[in-house]
Design a protein around this motif. Structure first.
Motif, PDB file in Angstrom:
ATOM      1  N   HIS A 382       0.813  -1.231   0.000  1.00  0.00           N
ATOM      2  CA  HIS A 382       0.000   0.000   0.000  1.00  0.00           C
ATOM      3  C   HIS A 382       0.837   1.267   0.000  1.00  0.00           C
ATOM      4  O   HIS A 382       1.835   1.377   0.722  1.00  0.00           O
ATOM      5  N   PHE A 383       0.447   2.207  -0.847  1.00  0.00           N
ATOM      6  CA  PHE A 383       0.976   3.567  -0.837  1.00  0.00           C
ATOM      7  C   PHE A 383      -0.168   4.518  -0.463  1.00  0.00           C
ATOM      8  O   PHE A 383      -1.324   4.259  -0.787  1.00  0.00           O
ATOM      9  N   THR A 384       0.183   5.624   0.171  1.00  0.00           N
ATOM     10  CA  THR A 384      -0.861   6.552   0.646  1.00  0.00           C
ATOM     11  C   THR A 384      -1.671   7.153  -0.498  1.00  0.00           C
ATOM     12  O   THR A 384      -2.806   7.570  -0.301  1.00  0.00           O
ATOM     13  N   SER A 385      -1.116   7.186  -1.694  1.00  0.00           N
ATOM     14  CA  SER A 385      -1.835   7.757  -2.837  1.00  0.00           C
ATOM     15  C   SER A 385      -2.855   6.785  -3.436  1.00  0.00           C
ATOM     16  O   SER A 385      -3.673   7.183  -4.276  1.00  0.00           O
ATOM     17  N   ASP A 386      -2.837   5.519  -3.017  1.00  0.00           N
ATOM     18  CA  ASP A 386      -3.785   4.535  -3.553  1.00  0.00           C
ATOM     19  C   ASP A 386      -5.214   4.917  -3.159  1.00  0.00           C
ATOM     20  O   ASP A 386      -5.473   5.270  -1.995  1.00  0.00           O
ATOM     21  N   THR A 387      -6.144   4.798  -4.087  1.00  0.00           N
ATOM     22  CA  THR A 387      -7.551   5.063  -3.763  1.00  0.00           C
ATOM     23  C   THR A 387      -8.304   3.746  -3.614  1.00  0.00           C
ATOM     24  O   THR A 387      -7.862   2.703  -4.099  1.00  0.00           O
ATOM     25  N   GLU A 388      -9.444   3.807  -2.954  1.00  0.00           N
ATOM     26  CA  GLU A 388     -10.244   2.603  -2.744  1.00  0.00           C
ATOM     27  C   GLU A 388     -10.678   1.988  -4.072  1.00  0.00           C
ATOM     28  O   GLU A 388     -10.693   0.758  -4.233  1.00  0.00           O
ATOM     29  N   ALA A 389     -11.003   2.825  -5.040  1.00  0.00           N
ATOM     30  CA  ALA A 389     -11.436   2.316  -6.343  1.00  0.00           C
ATOM     31  C   ALA A 389     -10.303   1.595  -7.064  1.00  0.00           C
ATOM     32  O   ALA A 389     -10.516   0.560  -7.719  1.00  0.00           O
ATOM     33  N   GLU A 390      -9.092   2.138  -6.945  1.00  0.00           N
ATOM     34  CA  GLU A 390      -7.935   1.500  -7.596  1.00  0.00           C
ATOM     35  C   GLU A 390      -7.616   0.156  -6.942  1.00  0.00           C
ATOM     36  O   GLU A 390      -7.341  -0.835  -7.623  1.00  0.00           O
ATOM     37  N   ILE A 391      -7.657   0.131  -5.611  1.00  0.00           N
ATOM     38  CA  ILE A 391      -7.405  -1.122  -4.892  1.00  0.00           C
ATOM     39  C   ILE A 391      -8.467  -2.156  -5.249  1.00  0.00           C
ATOM     40  O   ILE A 391      -8.160  -3.335  -5.507  1.00  0.00           O
ATOM     41  N   ALA A 392      -9.701  -1.731  -5.294  1.00  0.00           N
ATOM     42  CA  ALA A 392     -10.798  -2.646  -5.635  1.00  0.00           C
ATOM     43  C   ALA A 392     -10.625  -3.212  -7.033  1.00  0.00           C
ATOM     44  O   ALA A 392     -10.949  -4.382  -7.292  1.00  0.00           O
ATOM     45  N   ALA A 393     -10.103  -2.405  -7.964  1.00  0.00           N
ATOM     46  CA  ALA A 393      -9.885  -2.874  -9.330  1.00  0.00           C
ATOM     47  C   ALA A 393      -8.847  -3.995  -9.359  1.00  0.00           C
ATOM     48  O   ALA A 393      -9.010  -4.994 -10.081  1.00  0.00           O
ATOM     49  N   VAL A 394      -7.780  -3.837  -8.585  1.00  0.00           N
ATOM     50  CA  VAL A 394      -6.756  -4.887  -8.520  1.00  0.00           C
ATOM     51  C   VAL A 394      -7.336  -6.148  -7.889  1.00  0.00           C
ATOM     52  O   VAL A 394      -7.131  -7.268  -8.391  1.00  0.00           O
ATOM     53  N   GLN A 395      -8.043  -6.007  -6.799  1.00  0.00           N
ATOM     54  CA  GLN A 395      -8.607  -7.169  -6.111  1.00  0.00           C
ATOM     55  C   GLN A 395      -9.598  -7.914  -6.993  1.00  0.00           C
ATOM     56  O   GLN A 395      -9.613  -9.153  -7.019  1.00  0.00           O
ATOM     57  N   ALA A 396     -10.411  -7.185  -7.736  1.00  0.00           N
ATOM     58  CA  ALA A 396     -11.380  -7.826  -8.631  1.00  0.00           C
ATOM     59  C   ALA A 396     -10.663  -8.579  -9.743  1.00  0.00           C
ATOM     60  O   ALA A 396     -11.053  -9.698 -10.105  1.00  0.00           O
ATOM     61  N   TYR A 397      -9.609  -7.977 -10.285  1.00  0.00           N
ATOM     62  CA  TYR A 397      -8.847  -8.634 -11.351  1.00  0.00           C
ATOM     63  C   TYR A 397      -8.214  -9.931 -10.845  1.00  0.00           C
ATOM     64  O   TYR A 397      -8.262 -10.967 -11.509  1.00  0.00           O
ATOM     65  N   VAL A 398      -7.597  -9.859  -9.669  1.00  0.00           N
ATOM     66  CA  VAL A 398      -6.938 -11.042  -9.102  1.00  0.00           C
ATOM     67  C   VAL A 398      -7.962 -12.144  -8.831  1.00  0.00           C
ATOM     68  O   VAL A 398      -7.695 -13.337  -9.068  1.00  0.00           O
ATOM     69  N   ALA A 399      -9.132 -11.776  -8.331  1.00  0.00           N
ATOM     70  CA  ALA A 399     -10.190 -12.762  -8.067  1.00  0.00           C
ATOM     71  C   ALA A 399     -10.593 -13.488  -9.351  1.00  0.00           C
ATOM     72  O   ALA A 399     -10.865 -14.702  -9.340  1.00  0.00           O
ATOM     73  N   GLN A 400     -10.610 -12.774 -10.469  1.00  0.00           N
ATOM     74  CA  GLN A 400     -10.934 -13.394 -11.756  1.00  0.00           C
ATOM     75  C   GLN A 400      -9.889 -14.426 -12.168  1.00  0.00           C
ATOM     76  O   GLN A 400     -10.166 -15.313 -12.972  1.00  0.00           O
ATOM     77  N   HIS A 401      -8.680 -14.298 -11.619  1.00  0.00           N
ATOM     78  CA  HIS A 401      -7.603 -15.244 -11.919  1.00  0.00           C
ATOM     79  C   HIS A 401      -7.494 -16.334 -10.850  1.00  0.00           C
ATOM     80  O   HIS A 401      -6.473 -17.008 -10.745  1.00  0.00           O
ATOM     81  N   GLY A 402      -8.540 -16.489 -10.061  1.00  0.00           N
ATOM     82  CA  GLY A 402      -8.574 -17.584  -9.103  1.00  0.00           C
ATOM     83  C   GLY A 402      -7.665 -17.421  -7.909  1.00  0.00           C
ATOM     84  O   GLY A 402      -7.273 -18.398  -7.278  1.00  0.00           O
ATOM     85  N   SER A 403      -7.329 -16.189  -7.591  1.00  0.00           N
ATOM     86  CA  SER A 403      -6.482 -15.928  -6.429  1.00  0.00           C
ATOM     87  C   SER A 403      -7.112 -14.795  -5.631  1.00  0.00           C
ATOM     88  O   SER A 403      -8.269 -14.427  -5.869  1.00  0.00           O
ATOM     89  N   GLU A 404      -6.391 -14.258  -4.669  1.00  0.00           N
ATOM     90  CA  GLU A 404      -6.920 -13.143  -3.885  1.00  0.00           C
ATOM     91  C   GLU A 404      -5.815 -12.142  -3.613  1.00  0.00           C
ATOM     92  O   GLU A 404      -4.636 -12.507  -3.532  1.00  0.00           O
ATOM     93  N   ALA A 405      -6.192 -10.882  -3.500  1.00  0.00           N
ATOM     94  CA  ALA A 405      -5.232  -9.805  -3.249  1.00  0.00           C
ATOM     95  C   ALA A 405      -5.545  -9.159  -1.906  1.00  0.00           C
ATOM     96  O   ALA A 405      -6.675  -8.756  -1.643  1.00  0.00           O
ATOM     97  N   ILE A 406      -4.536  -9.058  -1.062  1.00  0.00           N
ATOM     98  CA  ILE A 406      -4.693  -8.531   0.290  1.00  0.00           C
ATOM     99  C   ILE A 406      -3.859  -7.271   0.436  1.00  0.00           C
ATOM    100  O   ILE A 406      -2.661  -7.266   0.124  1.00  0.00           O
TER     101      ILE A 406
END
Length: 558
Positions: A382-406
């Motif tokens: 995590h970087f302080t400039s990260d937004t909730e929408a950007e983080i959610a986009a990464v997590q959703a993408y990773v979930a589509q690949h059968g994994s999870e992003a924390i």
């Protein structure tokens, strides 16, 4: 509020005696060889007595392709080790030592960052316990003995045009890539062209990091091919008579170094082969020792997963009989933006579209890692400039690949910021879902091994190699080296050999410029594209801002 630098945080840390850190792993004081109060080597005798103990769980931390935005792989490795201890697990970390070249160049050190660091940070990033100096000395002793043998009559019939053993130093110095030695007349020997590599590219470094004990170390050193005769017969280090003296120089360096994290957890820091020009993993002896002493061992592989993790799986695990139980893949929102086409200067504003586009690089690494039969968990550093929408986009993408992003905040909060990842990683590692297998079999032809890595990991269409390279590989196969794994020397910045090609390129070509046989280490090096085994310094090297302040403290290290 100003953010403290890594070196300021490290300097303020309250270090505990190294004997206290060793006691956490059950290492008696008598088996620690102290280097001051805060670091020690673990004795070979103690390590030899651990063979019958069961192994703990092995967790590999790797990353997407590095970008100028920063990924924080070592920081995550250290943070995860602290996090596992914070949730009640007995964990140790294993990382590489820092090379002076990158420290004074542009990459910086190798001790983590923020509140997820290994200390003493300054010493670890500089001379530490002298291991790299010992490796440099052992390598160059062999160089000196080769030229000395020729000077005193050349009884082995070495063809001076076919000496393959160069010299090394632990610094980035492009002026030494190609040199001529022996100038100045008869007393100085015979003139010939040679050059220098950086110490971390030395085969001696690779050998120390793959050897299991001193006897194995000496045997591997003896197998190094240093030259050929006019009849193309190989001349080895043992033929020169150098392996015994080299082992003596490396006797102490062979013992793993024990230090501590900021949270006083044990860290083994040992060895340091580069990941883009060598195999990029800490020593086998440090990893196997840690596995006997801790329930969870967190280690890392250099640069992106296409280099470090591939070599960790295909070289280190293959040679040492290891198998990872879980892989942590480190990514950042900022790096996703850069892979999505955003310039470094424009990373601040929210850009979900660029994040989604850049996630292709992350997805490629997830697919590649899963092809080794290991479960993958993504850590969003995590970087302080990260937004909730950007983080959610990464997590959703990773979930589509059968994994999870924390999301992990260990840089700012230490173990408190990474407990969620620690709990999930422990759960995955304990779940025994890993079914590890290397990418290729030992008996696959050497060129086919190169093609397998290029097509399956880099997603290239073809490997380009001229007849000279192919003939050399065939000759090594005929000489009995065909069962060795391949170590790809390639840019770390891209899946391709073009460092400017970000994202997840496919359909490209991988040119093999040269191949080298590391018979002692036990692999064949394929040098791709324009990769250099002796890096140069940037226009403004970090050395320009490193110095000692009025209080006698080091400033500028990072």
């Amino acid at each position: 509020m100003s953010v403290k630098s890594d070196i300021e945080i490290a300097r303020e840390a309250e270090k505990r005696p190294i004997q206290e850190i060793g006691a956490k792993l059950g290492i008696p004081e008598a088996d620690l060889v102290p280097y001051g109060h805060d670091k020690a080597k673990v004795s070979q005798a103690f390590i030899s007595g651990l063979k019958d103990r069961p192994n703990g769980k092995l967790i590999l931390v790797t990353a997407i392709n590095p970008t100028p935005a920063g990924e924080g792989k070592t920081t995550t490795t250290v943070g995860l080790g602290d996090g596992l201890n914070a949730i009640g697990k007995k964990a140790a970390i294993c990382i590489r030592e820092a090379s002076l070249g990158p420290c004074f160049g542009m990459k910086g050190g190798a001790a983590g960052g923020g509140y997820a660091q290994v200390i003493p940070m300054e010493e670890m990033n500089l001379h530490f316990t002298g291991d790299f100096h010992a490796i440099t000395s052992a390598h160059n002793l062999l160089s000196a003995m080769i030229d000395n043998h020729i000077y005193w009559g050349n009884a082995l019939g070495i063809d001076e045009r076919r000496i393959t053993w160069r010299r090394v130093m632990d610094m980035n110095d492009r002026a030494l890539r190609d040199t001529v030695v022996g100038l100045g007349g008869v007393a100085n020997g015979f003139s010939r062209q040679t050059g220098f590599d950086i110490t971390v590219a030395s085969e001696v470094m690779a050998i120390l990091c793959l050897a299991t004990d001193l006897a194995d170390l000496e045997a591997r050193l003896g197998r190094i091919i240093v030259a050929y005769t006019r009849e193309r017969e190989p001349i080895t280090c043992a033929d020169i008579g150098a392996s015994g003296a080299m082992t003596v120089l490396l006797k102490d360096a062979m013992q793993p170094n024990l230090v501590q994290t900021l949270e006083h957890n044990p860290a083994f820091v040992h060895g340091g082969p580069f990941a883009n020009i060598a195999h990029g993993c800490n020593s086998v002896i440090a990893t196997t020792t840690a596995l006997k002493l801790a329930d969870y061992v967190v280690t890392e592989a250099g640069f992106g997963a296409d280099l470090g993790a591939e070599k960790f799986m295909n070289i280190k695990c293959r040679k040492a009989g290891l198998a990872p139980d879980c892989v942590v893949l480190v990514a950042t929102v900022r790096a996703m933006k850069m892979n999505g086409g955003v310039a470094k200067a424009d990373l601040g504003p929210e850009n979900v579209a660029a994040v989604k586009k850049g996630c292709a690089n992350l997805g490629r690494h997830i697919e590649n890692l899963k092809s080794f039969g290991v479960p993958v968990v993504v850590a969003i550093n995590h970087f302080t400039s990260d937004t909730e929408a950007e983080i959610a986009a990464v997590q959703a993408y990773v979930a589509q690949h059968g994994s999870e992003a924390i999301v992990c905040r260990h840089w700012a909060d230490g173990s408190r910021g990474i407990e969620a990842l620690a709990r999930r990683v422990a759960e995955v590692a304990d779940g025994k879902s890993a079914q590890f297998a290397p990418l290729y079999e030992d008996d696959m032809p050497l060129f086919q091994k190169i093609e397998t890595i290029a097509t399956r990991i880099y997603r290239a269409d073809e490997v380009l190699a001229d007849k000279k390279v192919r003939d050399q590989l065939h000759a090594w196969e005929a000489a009995g080296f065909g069962n060795l794994p391949v170590c790809m020397a390639k840019t770390q910045y891209s899946f391709s050999t073009d460092p400017a090609l970000r994202g997840a390129p496919s359909g490209h070509s991988v040119p093999i410029r040269e191949v080298r046989l590391s018979a002692g280490a036990g692999f064949v090096v394929a040098i791709c594209g324009e990769i250099m085994t002796m890096p140069g310094l940037p226009r403004h090297p970090a050395a320009e801002t490193i110095g000692i302040n009025d209080a006698g403290e080091i400033e500028g290290l990072f």
